[in-house]
Design a protein around this motif. Structure first.
Motif, short mmCIF file in Angstrom:
data_model
loop_
_atom_site.label_atom_id
_atom_site.label_comp_id
_atom_site.label_asym_id
_atom_site.label_seq_id
_atom_site.Cartn_x
_atom_site.Cartn_y
_atom_site.Cartn_z
N ILE A 81 0.89 -1.17 0.00
CA ILE A 81 0.00 0.00 0.00
C ILE A 81 0.93 1.22 0.00
O ILE A 81 1.62 1.48 0.99
N SER A 82 0.97 1.98 -1.10
CA SER A 82 1.97 3.06 -1.21
C SER A 82 1.35 4.31 -1.82
O SER A 82 0.45 4.24 -2.65
N GLY A 83 1.90 5.44 -1.37
CA GLY A 83 1.47 6.72 -1.94
C GLY A 83 2.38 7.16 -3.07
O GLY A 83 2.21 8.26 -3.61
N HIS A 84 3.37 6.33 -3.48
CA HIS A 84 4.36 6.72 -4.47
C HIS A 84 4.31 5.77 -5.67
O HIS A 84 4.53 4.57 -5.55
N ASP A 85 4.03 6.35 -6.82
CA ASP A 85 4.02 5.57 -8.06
C ASP A 85 5.42 5.62 -8.65
O ASP A 85 5.69 6.30 -9.64
N ASP A 86 6.32 4.91 -8.02
CA ASP A 86 7.74 4.96 -8.36
C ASP A 86 8.17 3.59 -8.87
O ASP A 86 7.97 2.57 -8.22
N TYR A 87 8.81 3.56 -10.06
CA TYR A 87 9.21 2.31 -10.68
C TYR A 87 10.14 1.50 -9.78
O TYR A 87 10.04 0.27 -9.69
N ARG A 88 11.05 2.21 -9.09
CA ARG A 88 12.00 1.51 -8.22
C ARG A 88 11.28 0.77 -7.10
O ARG A 88 11.61 -0.36 -6.77
N LEU A 89 10.25 1.45 -6.54
CA LEU A 89 9.50 0.82 -5.46
C LEU A 89 8.67 -0.36 -5.98
O LEU A 89 8.56 -1.40 -5.32
N VAL A 90 8.07 -0.19 -7.16
CA VAL A 90 7.28 -1.27 -7.77
C VAL A 90 8.17 -2.47 -8.04
O VAL A 90 7.80 -3.62 -7.80
N ARG A 91 9.41 -2.19 -8.55
CA ARG A 91 10.34 -3.29 -8.86
C ARG A 91 10.71 -4.06 -7.59
O ARG A 91 10.78 -5.29 -7.59
N ASN A 92 10.91 -3.33 -6.47
CA ASN A 92 11.20 -3.99 -5.20
C ASN A 92 10.04 -4.89 -4.77
O ASN A 92 10.23 -6.00 -4.28
N ALA A 93 8.82 -4.36 -4.96
CA ALA A 93 7.64 -5.15 -4.59
C ALA A 93 7.56 -6.44 -5.40
O ALA A 93 7.27 -7.52 -4.88
N ILE A 94 7.83 -6.31 -6.72
CA ILE A 94 7.80 -7.49 -7.58
C ILE A 94 8.91 -8.47 -7.19
O ILE A 94 8.71 -9.68 -7.14
N THR A 95 10.08 -7.93 -6.89
CA THR A 95 11.24 -8.77 -6.54
C THR A 95 10.93 -9.65 -5.33
O THR A 95 11.29 -10.83 -5.30
N PHE A 96 10.23 -9.12 -4.34
CA PHE A 96 9.96 -9.88 -3.12
C PHE A 96 8.58 -10.56 -3.13
O PHE A 96 8.08 -11.01 -2.10
N GLY A 97 7.98 -10.62 -4.32
CA GLY A 97 6.78 -11.44 -4.50
C GLY A 97 5.50 -10.84 -4.00
O GLY A 97 4.59 -11.56 -3.58
N SER A 98 5.36 -9.53 -4.04
CA SER A 98 4.13 -8.90 -3.61
C SER A 98 2.97 -9.31 -4.51
O SER A 98 3.12 -9.40 -5.74
N ILE A 99 1.81 -9.55 -3.88
CA ILE A 99 0.60 -9.93 -4.63
C ILE A 99 0.12 -8.76 -5.49
O ILE A 99 -0.30 -8.93 -6.63
N ASP A 100 0.20 -7.54 -4.95
CA ASP A 100 -0.31 -6.37 -5.67
C ASP A 100 0.38 -5.12 -5.13
O ASP A 100 0.96 -5.14 -4.03
N TYR A 101 0.35 -4.05 -5.91
CA TYR A 101 0.91 -2.75 -5.54
C TYR A 101 -0.24 -1.75 -5.65
O TYR A 101 -0.65 -1.36 -6.75
N ILE A 102 -0.81 -1.40 -4.48
CA ILE A 102 -2.02 -0.57 -4.45
C ILE A 102 -1.62 0.86 -4.07
O ILE A 102 -0.96 1.09 -3.05
N LEU A 103 -2.06 1.82 -4.89
CA LEU A 103 -1.74 3.22 -4.64
C LEU A 103 -2.78 3.85 -3.73
O LEU A 103 -3.96 3.49 -3.75
#
Length: 545
Positions: A81-103
């Motif tokens: 759950i993030s307030g930042h639409d940042d590619y670096r943060l999204v990539r970290n979420a994907i790297t560690f297997g996050s189910i979803d990235y909700i803004l």
């Protein structure tokens, strides 16, 4: 299931709580953390299945939480759950297997969709784990059966399974393949009464399970061998001994007996082979162990095992000399005197005691002979006054087979055995005397019928006269005389009629009346059925015109 919400903004944590119907997803406990460091502590403490995390937080950020969770709580599902639409943060979420990235601000539909996806994955993974556990449990259950099957087949065909030794070595965690081993054997026929009673309701399978488990615990702890039930040999427990079991079998078998005594309150005597090559010598080792067990002296002192002796195996042991005492015992049985039976058996027991030696082989051989002899004593021609006139099928039923008695310590109970032999012999004697008494009653009934054959006598009349039931008289008369009562009476009447027909001064009607027939025509019909001709034809044929 449990959920953890990690966010440094309280209103975000509250929003996540309010936007989800947690019970719908099976989540019953929700925890909160205000930063990554507190979140990591709560993950370690509560092990939540579902973790919601912000990415930008003081102390430890979201990436740090996900990295830690990937190592220490890999089964947990992560939702960012993030307030930042940042590619670096999204990539970290994907790297560690996050189910979803909700803004932020959070869309309820997206949040619930992410939770539904996460809980579905959790459910599937739990099903897979459950299936894997079931497979592992089944393999664990089947593993002993596989090892047991191997050893049973080795005993049957030793040379055919040499190639499997390496696989069994790995299964039993041996340092090297088995090359030499002993075989020890125990017969459950000499198990103590306490053990038999303990497993009477559950049956032999549970008893073997208990015995093999206890024995294998001891052998495994000493790295000394493996115990198994020999398929096809219902009363045999086999131990293949190696290591200490081969080199110092006395210590291993003493330890096994100690464990059996502590757990089941019993002990056994093992037949033990010489050490032979394995697996090619396994069959021979089994035969040696069996001979050692069969030919041990059951009257001897208590021991844990009997070692195979080649000279004794070739020589064998003389069988109990029952034949030379059998006639004397039979006469006593037929006489029915308790004292005579005790004296006759006593002479045989004294002969046994003087020898000081009785083997299990002798006991079982004698038992078979005894069961046959008991039956023959009750058969026609066995020495009783007269042969049984019937088939004897009911009368010659054998007594209950004699079981070899065992003490609570698992030793042959010689005094109890002698008493059991006496009780069985006395039972046969009582049965023979009872049959003789019944024969006497039937003979009396036959004499009664002969004297009153010309009267209109019924089976009920006979029953009333002898104070017996009609059914008993009918059954026993048929067995003893080989014909029923009515046929016996008819036979007496017909034989008497044949004699009277020789008196030509008597009319056929008078002959009929004198043998108990009021109707001449009915008499002629019965007479013809018995003789094949009418009374007149019989008179002409036997006494002339």
């Amino acid at each position: 299931m449990k959920a953890l919400i990690i966010d440094d903004e309280k209103h975000v944590r509250d929003a996540i709580r309010l936007l989800v119907d947690w019970s719908k997803y099976g989540i019953t406990s929700i925890h909160e953390a205000k930063d990554g460091q507190e979140g990591i502590a709560l993950i370690g403490e509560h092990k939540p299945e579902l973790i919601f995390t912000d990415m930008m937080m003081p102390n430890t950020d979201g990436a740090g939480v996900m990295e830690w969770a990937a190592k220490h709580a890999p089964a947990s599902k992560l939702i960012v759950i993030s307030g930042h639409d940042d590619y670096r943060l999204v990539r970290n979420a994907i790297t560690f297997g996050s189910i979803d990235y909700i803004l932020k601000p959070i869309e309820p539909a997206q949040l619930n969709e992410a939770i539904a996806k996460a809980t579905e994955e959790l459910r599937k993974e739990e099903q897979e784990r459950s299936r894997s556990r079931s497979i592992a449990m089944e393999l664990k259950r089947l593993k002993p059966m596989y090892v047991e099957q191997f050893f049973c087949s080795v005993l049957n065909e030793p040379s055919a399974h040499a190639a499997m030794s390496e696989e069994i070595r790995r299964e039993l965690r041996l340092d090297e393949p088995l090359r030499r081993a002993r075989v020890a054997l125990v017969s459950l026929e000499l198990s103590s009464p306490a053990v038999r009673e303990k497993f009477a309701a559950s049956g032999p399978d549970l008893m073997f399970f208990a015995l093999t488990n206890i024995t294998n615990e001891v052998l495994a702890s000493r790295e000394a061998g493996y115990a198994f039930r020999y398929w096809g040999k219902e009363q045999e427990l086999v131990l293949v001994l190696w290591g200490e079991g081969e080199l110092a079998p006395d210590e291993s078998l003493k330890a096994v007996n100690a464990a059996l005594r502590d757990t089941l309150k019993t002990r056994f005597v093992f037949g033990l082979s010489e050490p032979l090559a394995f697996p090619v010598g396994a069959g021979e080792a089994y035969e040696q162990a069996k001979l050692a067990l069969l030919r041990r002296n059951v009257l001897g002192r208590a021991v844990d095992y009997v070692l195979y002796d080649e000279a004794a195996a070739k020589r064998g042991n003389p069988l109990l000399s029952f034949h030379e005492f059998e006639e004397q015992i039979r006469f006593a049985v037929q006489g029915g005197s308790k004292d005579h039976i005790q004296r006759a058996l006593g002479a045989w027991f004294e002969h046994i005691e003087k020898s000081g030696f009785v083997s299990f082989e002798q006991l079982t051989s004698w038992q078979g002979h005894f069961e046959l002899t008991k039956t023959l004593w009750e058969q026609p021609g066995s020495g009783s006054e007269e042969a049984d006139g019937g088939t004897g099928a009911e009368e010659a039923l054998p007594c209950n087979p004699l079981r070899i008695p065992v003490t609570a310590e698992g030793r042959f109970d010689y005094p109890a055995w002698k008493d059991a032999v006496y009780q069985q012999v006395k039972l046969v004697s009582d049965r023979i005397l009872s049959k003789d008494k019944e024969r006497g009653v039937i003979r009396e009934i036959a004499k009664f019928l002969e004297q009153r054959a010309s009267e209109d006598i019924t089976l009920q009349d006979v029953a009333n006269h002898f104070y017996l039931s009609r059914e008993y008289i009918s059954r026993k008369f048929k067995q003893e005389m080989n014909e029923n009562v009515s046929d016996y009476i008819a036979g007496i009447r017909m034989n008497r009629a044949k004699e009277l027909l020789g008196n030509r001064s008597l009319k056929i009607s008078q002959v009929a009346e004198q043998v108990g027939f009021q109707d001449e025509k009915y008499f002629s019909k019965v007479f013809k059925k018995w003789t094949g001709c009418t009374p007149n034809d019989y008179r002409k044929g036997h006494y002339g015109e």
